[in-house]
Scaffold this motif. Structure first.
Motif, mmCIF file in Angstrom:
data_model
loop_
_atom_site.group_PDB
_atom_site.id
_atom_site.type_symbol
_atom_site.label_atom_id
_atom_site.label_comp_id
_atom_site.label_asym_id
_atom_site.label_seq_id
_atom_site.Cartn_x
_atom_site.Cartn_y
_atom_site.Cartn_z
ATOM 1 N N ASP A 65 0.756 -1.401 -0.048
ATOM 2 C CA ASP A 65 -0.334 0.011 -0.092
ATOM 3 C C ASP A 65 0.602 1.399 -0.013
ATOM 4 O O ASP A 65 1.608 1.489 1.299
ATOM 5 N N THR A 66 1.321 2.369 -1.184
ATOM 6 C CA THR A 66 2.419 3.088 -1.903
ATOM 7 C C THR A 66 1.338 4.004 -1.279
ATOM 8 O O THR A 66 1.445 5.277 -1.692
ATOM 9 N N THR A 67 1.233 4.348 0.642
ATOM 10 C CA THR A 67 0.442 5.742 1.291
ATOM 11 C C THR A 67 1.775 6.748 1.012
ATOM 12 O O THR A 67 3.077 6.066 0.669
ATOM 13 N N ALA A 68 1.762 7.707 1.580
ATOM 14 C CA ALA A 68 2.831 8.468 1.454
ATOM 15 C C ALA A 68 3.638 8.197 2.434
ATOM 16 O O ALA A 68 4.683 8.522 2.551
ATOM 17 N N GLN A 69 3.239 7.780 3.882
ATOM 18 C CA GLN A 69 3.613 7.328 4.845
ATOM 19 C C GLN A 69 4.776 6.111 4.392
ATOM 20 O O GLN A 69 6.046 6.291 4.767
ATOM 21 N N TRP A 70 4.352 4.706 3.615
ATOM 22 C CA TRP A 70 4.973 4.236 3.352
ATOM 23 C C TRP A 70 6.476 4.542 2.422
ATOM 24 O O TRP A 70 7.138 4.025 3.079
ATOM 25 N N CYS A 71 6.085 5.305 1.347
ATOM 26 C CA CYS A 71 6.515 6.210 0.893
ATOM 27 C C CYS A 71 8.329 6.833 1.605
ATOM 28 O O CYS A 71 9.100 6.159 1.095
ATOM 29 N N ARG A 160 2.262 5.421 -6.002
ATOM 30 C CA ARG A 160 3.416 6.654 -5.922
ATOM 31 C C ARG A 160 4.670 6.570 -5.663
ATOM 32 O O ARG A 160 5.024 7.656 -5.943
#
Length: 362
Positions: A65-71, A160
């Protein structure tokens, strides 16, 4: 279930779905290029499809789940461009001494896996596709480069951020794997039922298996054409009119109309054979050896696969099942494999190449 097991399962499922859509063009290609199907060759073709799906799943799946936090925490856009960096990584990851410790080294396991992943590509490219060694090696390098660029660009901007790293050592390992596959390609010759019995243009006997294959292709083609028509009309309804199409209002789109097109109109305007029969190079002829009359073609439609779809359309599925069973049994039991429709209309099947050869010789 581990990520490798998940990728394998997805590869088999995706390969199977893709095979359903490609079986008709593959059989058509095989009969025209090789003269016949060949079970061994078909098995290799199916394995090649699953392998292509495995390349996709093992290199791009699972997708986080390439959320901003994960990225921010995991993603990196910096490629690994130092050749043979894997040697340093193996030394760094090594714990203990001896062969057992080396085999448990994760960096070595990753390199060996990347080599092994492309061995089938070299084998299939050399044996199944019959390409030369330079072409197969180039194919391996280009396929590896495409995968690495796909990872580097976050699947060409669909996500993302990148969730896999571009690694030049992967290109090296994949190239080595392709070369190993080229050397191992002769192993695929051990699979039986690959060689053709005659030249492609030579007629083959009308066998029960060939007749049943034509029937199966008819069923599959009608089902796929009906499904495609439904998807197209449903898409037009949703995006053009804001609501899905009501299938209950016109069930003929998915069954009767495709059956009439492929199993009645194709024979009427062609050589008398249905779409599936034309794929396997079979055509019905009347007692005089000519194309059946319009009446015979219509009766063949109603007493053959077309009749099955008519009964399904009329919600007489049980009767359709009985017709299908009787047709299959008679294909086996009749000496010339003409089946129920052939017995009713007095027609039999011939290989279309026999007629073509006769015209050429005359």
């Amino acid at each position: 279930m581990s990520s490798l097991q998940t990728s394998a399962l997805i590869a088999f499922l995706a390969g199977g779905v893709l095979a359903v859509f490609l079986v008709v063009p593959y059989v058509a290609w095989s009969y025209r290029r090789r003269g016949e199907l060949g079970i061994g060759h078909a098995v290799l073709a199916g394995a090649f499809l699953v392998y292509l799906m495995a390349l996709w799943t093992y290199t791009l799946v699972p997708v986080p789940d390439t959320t901003a936090q994960w990225c921010a925490q995991h993603a990196t856009s910096t490629p690994q461009l130092r050749p043979l960096q894997f040697v340093t990584d193996i030394r760094r990851e090594q714990r203990g001494t001896g062969v057992a410790a080396l085999l448990h080294n994760p960096a070595l396991q990753q390199f060996v896996f990347n080599v092994a992943l492309f061995v089938p590509l070299g084998m299939f490219g050399r044996h199944l596709l019959r390409r030369g060694v330079p072409t197969v090696l180039a194919l391996g390098v280009l396929a590896s480069l495409l995968i690495e660029l796909t990872q580097f660009t976050a699947v060409w901007g669909l996500f993302r951020c990148p969730y896999r790293i571009f690694d030049v050592d992967d290109l090296l390992a994949n190239g080595v794997g392709t070369a190993v596959g080229v050397v191992m390609a002769p192993v695929l010759r051990l699979l039986p039922a690959q060689a053709v019995s005659e030249e492609p243009e030579e007629p083959r006997p009308v066998t029960a298996w060939r007749r049943l294959l034509g029937m199966m292709l008819d069923l599959l083609s009608v089902a796929l054409l009906g499904w495609t028509a439904q998807v197209v009309i449903r898409t037009i309804g949703i995006y053009g009119y804001g609501k899905p199409f009501d299938w209950n209002a016109s069930p003929a789109i998915g069954t009767l109309l495709p059956a009439v097109l492929l199993l009645l109109l194709v024979p009427l305007f062609g050589d008398g054979g249905t779409f599936g029969q034309r794929v396997v190079l079979l055509a019905p002829v009347d007692p005089g050896g000519s194309k059946p009359s319009v009446l015979r073609i219509l009766v063949r439609f109603l007493t053959g696969t077309g009749g099955f779809f008519v009964l399904v359309f009329l919600d007489a599925t049980a009767a359709g099942a009985v017709l299908a069973v009787v047709s299959v049994v008679l294909v086996w039991r009749t000496g010339d494999h003409r089946g129920l429709s052939g017995l009713v209309t007095g027609t039999r099947f011939v290989d279309v190449r026999a007629g073509a050869r006769a015209r050429v010789s005359s």
